[in-house]
Design a protein around this motif. Sequence first.
Motif, PDB file in Angstrom:
ATOM      1  N   SER A 238       0.822  -1.205   0.000  1.00 19.35           N
ATOM      2  CA  SER A 238       0.000   0.000   0.000  1.00 19.35           C
ATOM      3  C   SER A 238       0.857   1.256   0.000  1.00 19.35           C
ATOM      4  O   SER A 238       2.083   1.204   0.163  1.00 19.35           O
TER       5      SER A 238
ATOM      6  N   TRP B 160     -10.058  -4.841   3.888  1.00 22.66           N
ATOM      7  CA  TRP B 160     -10.030  -3.546   3.199  1.00 22.66           C
ATOM      8  C   TRP B 160      -9.220  -3.671   1.922  1.00 22.66           C
ATOM      9  O   TRP B 160      -8.516  -4.648   1.705  1.00 22.66           O
ATOM     10  N   ARG B 161      -9.313  -2.643   1.097  1.00 22.69           N
ATOM     11  CA  ARG B 161      -8.500  -2.584  -0.130  1.00 22.69           C
ATOM     12  C   ARG B 161      -7.344  -1.643   0.143  1.00 22.69           C
ATOM     13  O   ARG B 161      -7.504  -0.434   0.155  1.00 22.69           O
TER      14      ARG B 161
END
Length: 194
Positions: free
Chosen positions: A111, A187-188
Motif C-alpha cells: 500500500s 479492506w482494499r
Amino acid sequence: MPVTATDLDAATASVVAALEPVVDLDWSAATGTGALNAYRTAEHVGDCLMSYAAQLSSRSTDDYVRFEAALLTDATNAQALEFVVAGAGMLAGVVHRLGPEVRGWHPWGVSDPEGFAGMGIVEVLVHGEDMCRGLGVTLEPPAEVCAHVLERMFPEVTVDAEPWTALLWATDRVELPGLPNQAGWRWRGAPVGD
C-alpha cells in the motif's frame, strides 16, 4: 477525497474524547476486540499504528519490519490510551512526510501512505468502538472521516446508511437489514489506480 494524516488525527481525537472519561474503570474486565479486553485492545491498536509507520518509513515491500511495540506491565489505562495516541501520531507524521509513490508491505497487499492512513483509521475507529462498547460509552467519529475511509478502503460498500454505520457494517460490527454480514472482511489497501 483522499484519506489524510489529518483524518487520522481526527479519528484518534474522537476515540480519546470517548475513552478519556473512563480511564478509571477496570479496562482489564471490559470486553475489547475478540478475546482481548479493552486494555489489550488499546495495546494492539498502538502496536498496529507503530508497525504501519515502520512499514512506510522502511519502504519494506516484502515483509513486516521485525519488531513489536507493547505496553510495559505497569502501564495504566491512561497510558494505554496515550500509547494509541503516540502510534497514531507516528503514523500521521510518516504519512504527512512521504510522497504518494512510497510503498509499504501489509499482508493484505502493498500500500501507499494514503492506504496506511486508511488502515490506521480503521484500526483506531473499529477497535475504539469495541473498547467503547465494553466500557459503556459512545464513540462518535467525524462523518467525513468515515466517508473518506469507506471510499478509499471499502470502495465496494454502497449501503444506504450513515458513513459511521456503513463502516461498522463493512467491518462486521453491526448488521444492516437485508444485507449479508461481513465476516471475513478485508479492506482494499492497494493504491487507487493499481
